[in-house]
Design a protein around this motif. Structure first.
Motif, PDB file in Angstrom:
ATOM      1  N   GLU A  80     -11.846 135.965  32.893  1.00 49.24           N
ATOM      2  CA  GLU A  80     -11.776 137.189  33.700  1.00 49.24           C
ATOM      3  C   GLU A  80     -10.762 138.183  33.146  1.00 49.24           C
ATOM      4  O   GLU A  80     -11.055 139.371  33.028  1.00 49.24           O
ATOM      5  N   ALA A  81      -9.573 137.711  32.802  1.00 44.40           N
ATOM      6  CA  ALA A  81      -8.530 138.614  32.314  1.00 44.40           C
ATOM      7  C   ALA A  81      -8.957 139.290  31.014  1.00 44.40           C
ATOM      8  O   ALA A  81      -8.752 140.496  30.839  1.00 44.40           O
ATOM      9  N   PHE A  82      -9.557 138.551  30.101  1.00 47.46           N
ATOM     10  CA  PHE A  82     -10.013 139.117  28.843  1.00 47.46           C
ATOM     11  C   PHE A  82     -11.049 140.209  29.102  1.00 47.46           C
ATOM     12  O   PHE A  82     -10.997 141.287  28.496  1.00 47.46           O
ATOM     13  N   GLY A  83     -11.979 139.931  30.012  1.00 46.74           N
ATOM     14  CA  GLY A  83     -13.039 140.887  30.317  1.00 46.74           C
ATOM     15  C   GLY A  83     -12.538 142.197  30.905  1.00 46.74           C
ATOM     16  O   GLY A  83     -13.238 143.207  30.856  1.00 46.74           O
ATOM     17  N   ARG A  84     -11.326 142.207  31.434  1.00 54.41           N
ATOM     18  CA  ARG A  84     -10.754 143.446  31.975  1.00 54.41           C
ATOM     19  C   ARG A  84     -10.300 144.403  30.878  1.00 54.41           C
ATOM     20  O   ARG A  84     -10.166 145.595  31.131  1.00 54.41           O
TER      21      ARG A  84
END
Length: 100
Positions: A80-84
């Motif tokens: 999730e964090a990477f996708g942000r």
């Protein structure tokens, strides 16, 4: 705030990659949708602001795991964090971070 390192950032936590009840080295259950990061040495619970040096996007995360264990990489963000901050298909991006 304290400036950290610069290097390459990757992600982990693809669906099915890590068991749902996996407890990491920081004594927390891994959640691929949590705003978390793996770092080799920073204390568990340390808050970071990670910046994608290619596009300027940032994400605030908490150290909850150890890694990455690939040469040249300094951080492993959750799915999730990477996708942000970057398209997951890219896999890695140049980053820097500051300790909050």
């Amino acid at each position: 705030m304290c400036l950290g390192e610069s290097g390459m950032c990757s992600w982990y936590g693809a669906e099915g990659e890590i068991p749902l009840d996996f407890v990491g080295p920081c004594n927390t259950v891994f959640d691929r949708f949590a705003m978390e990061v793996a770092h080799k040495t920073l204390p568990c619970g340390t808050r970071l602001r990670v910046r994608n040096r290619d596009n300027g996007r940032t994400v605030d995360v908490t150290v909850r795991d150890r890694g990455p264990f690939v040469a040249g990489r300094i951080l492993d963000l959750t799915y999730e964090a990477f996708g942000r901050v970057e398209n997951r298909d890219r896999g890695v991006f140049p980053c820097d971070y500051e300790i909050l």
